[in-house]
Design an enzyme around this catalytic site. Structure first.
Site, PDB file in Angstrom:
ATOM      1  N   SER A   2      18.681   2.148 -42.303  1.00 18.25           N
ATOM      2  CA  SER A   2      19.893   1.878 -41.590  1.00 18.25           C
ATOM      3  C   SER A   2      19.625   0.845 -40.433  1.00 18.25           C
ATOM      4  CB  SER A   2      20.635   3.138 -40.808  1.00 18.25           C
ATOM      5  OG  SER A   2      19.639   3.780 -40.126  1.00 18.25           O
TER       6      SER A   2
ATOM      7  N   ILE B  92      11.349  -4.521 -41.379  1.00 18.76           N
ATOM      8  CA  ILE B  92      11.674  -4.186 -40.177  1.00 18.76           C
ATOM      9  C   ILE B  92      13.149  -3.671 -39.985  1.00 18.76           C
ATOM     10  CG2 ILE B  92      11.894  -4.976 -37.562  1.00 18.76           C
ATOM     11  CD1 ILE B  92       9.977  -7.306 -38.512  1.00 18.76           C
ATOM     12  N   CYS B  93      13.376  -2.679 -39.230  1.00 15.33           N
ATOM     13  CA  CYS B  93      14.739  -2.205 -38.798  1.00 15.33           C
ATOM     14  C   CYS B  93      14.836  -2.643 -37.333  1.00 15.33           C
ATOM     15  CB  CYS B  93      14.693  -0.729 -39.229  1.00 15.33           C
ATOM     16  SG  CYS B  93      16.319  -0.074 -38.722  1.00 15.33           S
ATOM     17  N   LEU B  94      15.499  -3.455 -37.162  1.00 18.56           N
ATOM     18  CA  LEU B  94      15.889  -4.152 -35.572  1.00 18.56           C
ATOM     19  C   LEU B  94      17.257  -4.528 -35.915  1.00 18.56           C
ATOM     20  CD1 LEU B  94      14.905  -4.330 -32.949  1.00 18.56           C
ATOM     21  CD2 LEU B  94      13.891  -6.734 -33.537  1.00 18.56           C
TER      22      LEU B  94
END
Lengths: 234, 199
Positions: A2, B92-94
């Site tokens: 997410s 990357i989770c941004l």
């Protein structure tokens, strides 16, 4: 997988980086933004970015700036926030950010469901951007001849002239249709209300005043219809 | 128009990067990976007072044809132990690299944002669930592991001989270096659990 991380960098320099940094450059000649696009030049220049600024960087070369340099500093105020070039067919949002109209239009079309200012993320819309007309405006091509849709029109308010009564002179004005229409009651109301739509839409003036006028004309339309029914029934 | 615009904007951003001495102070670097301005290499220094301090992290940046209307694709080349970065792929989770991208952002602001992400992890919105749960349940272990990874992969200064010894024991069993280190990291450096995980 997410995504909602809110670490964004506040960037006060975004709008005027080129302006401020020119002051602190140690040597304007070597750092002069060359027009060359040679990639090897960029490669070598990246090494520079890791070095701490030299001590004499504060002894600015401001007085040495020639006219050309000065010009660039001034221009950097008017750089589009999207293409980072001098803004063409410039428009400005209500939050005060400058863009080329083709750039902003492309951004708004990329995200039709989330119309946000690319700089400050304020809600914006095509109808609420203001075009900027410079002195050399007439040299510009008609924006409509290009691929992107025409730049929105400016809104122009007539100066308030209520002090000297000019009612009869502005006979063609849509507002005055109403007052003269009362004589030939219901029929003229229909006419004037349709007039409203016609004129305003052609001018592209669809602000809140227009909505208010439209609402009023609808109210009068219904009053007329009720009056008409009452006439028939009675 | 779109392709030209992406290229001309990257060129302008390059000028911005090399002019900016603020960038030099934060130890951020940007260089080209190919000649047509679509593949770039970024480098950020680990922020002080974090487990990543004094490490140097390499990033792979791909600029899409629709840039700047769509965000650049960025991932870590250097292996890193962080809740919002995959320890295996470097993904990357941004938010700004996804839905919250805005056309006025530049590669410079992206690199600065990534540096800020290293300083402020978001374990509640993880990319790597194992790292995130270690971050929440055993913060001390997380810090040691992240420091160790910084030392091994990002030239960080803090050595952990006991961790190295455990990795060496697994390597003696024929496991490759990264798999051994990753398995041990996932199991809070319990060599039995890590061995069970691998075999």
């Amino acid at each position: 997988m997410s995504s909602s991380q809110t670490t964004t960098v506040n960037d006060p320099h975004l709008d005027n980086t080129t302006t401020t940094n020119n002051d602190t450059l140690p040597n304007n000649n070597s750092q002069e933004p060359s027009t060359s696009t040679d990639s090897s030049q960029y490669r070598s220049s990246t090494q520079y970015s890791f070095k701490p600024p030299p001590e004499n960087s504060k002894t600015s070369t401001k007085p040495d700036l020639d006219d050309n340099e000065e010009e660039k500093r001034d221009d950097s105020m008017y750089v589009c926030n999207i293409c980072l070039d001098i803004a063409k067919e410039s428009v400005i949002t209500m939050c005060g950010h400058l863009f080329c109209w083709p750039c902003l239009n492309c951004w708004l079309e990329t995200k039709p469901q989330r119309q946000l200012c690319p700089v400050c993320k304020a809600a914006i819309s095509k109808d609420k951007v203001v075009p900027l007309y410079g002195r050399n405006n007439e040299k510009q091509q008609d924006p409509r001849s290009k691929k992107s849709p025409p730049r929105p029109q400016a809104q122009r308010t007539e100066p308030d002239n209520s002090q000297n009564y000019q009612g009869f002179q502005s006979f063609g004005d849509a507002g005055f249709h109403l007052s003269f229409g009362i004589g030939a009651f219901p029929f003229v109301f229909f006419g004037s209300s349709f007039n409203f739509n016609d004129i305003r839409q052609r001018n592209g003036q669809n602000g809140s005043q227009f909505e208010e006028d439209q609402f009023l004309s609808k109210v009068f339309l219904w009053v007329a219809i009720i009056f008409f029914c009452w006439l028939i029934l009675a | 128009m779109a392709v030209n615009m992406a290229v001309s904007r990257i060129k302008r951003e390059f000028k911005e990067v090399l002019k900016s001495d603020e960038i030099a102070q934060c130890s951020i670097k940007l260089e080209l990976a190919n000649d047509n301005f679509t593949e770039l290499r970024g480098e950020i220094a680990g922020p002080p007072d974090t487990p990543y301090e004094k490490g140097t992290f390499l990033l792979e940046i791909h600029v899409p044809e629709t840039y700047p209307f769509n965000p650049p694709k960025v991932k870590f080349i250097t292996k890193i132990w962080h809740p919002n970065i995959s320890s295996v792929t470097g993904a990357i989770c941004l938010d700004i690299l996804k839905d919250n991208w805005a056309a006025a952002m530049t590669l410079r602001t992206v690199l600065l944002s990534l540096q800020a992400l290293l300083a402020a992890a978001e374990p509640d919105d993880p990319q790597d669930a194992v790292v995130a749960s270690q971050f929440k349940d055993n913060y001390e272990m997380f810090c040691k592991t992240a420091k160790h990874w910084t030392n091994v992969y990002a030239k960080g200064p803090h050595k952990f001989p006991d961790f190295d010894a455990k990795v060496q024991r697994l390597r003696d069993m024929g496991v490759n270096d990264f798999d051994a280190r990753a398995a041990l990291s996932r199991h809070n450096w319990d060599i039995n659990l890590a061995t069970n995980d691998i075999f």
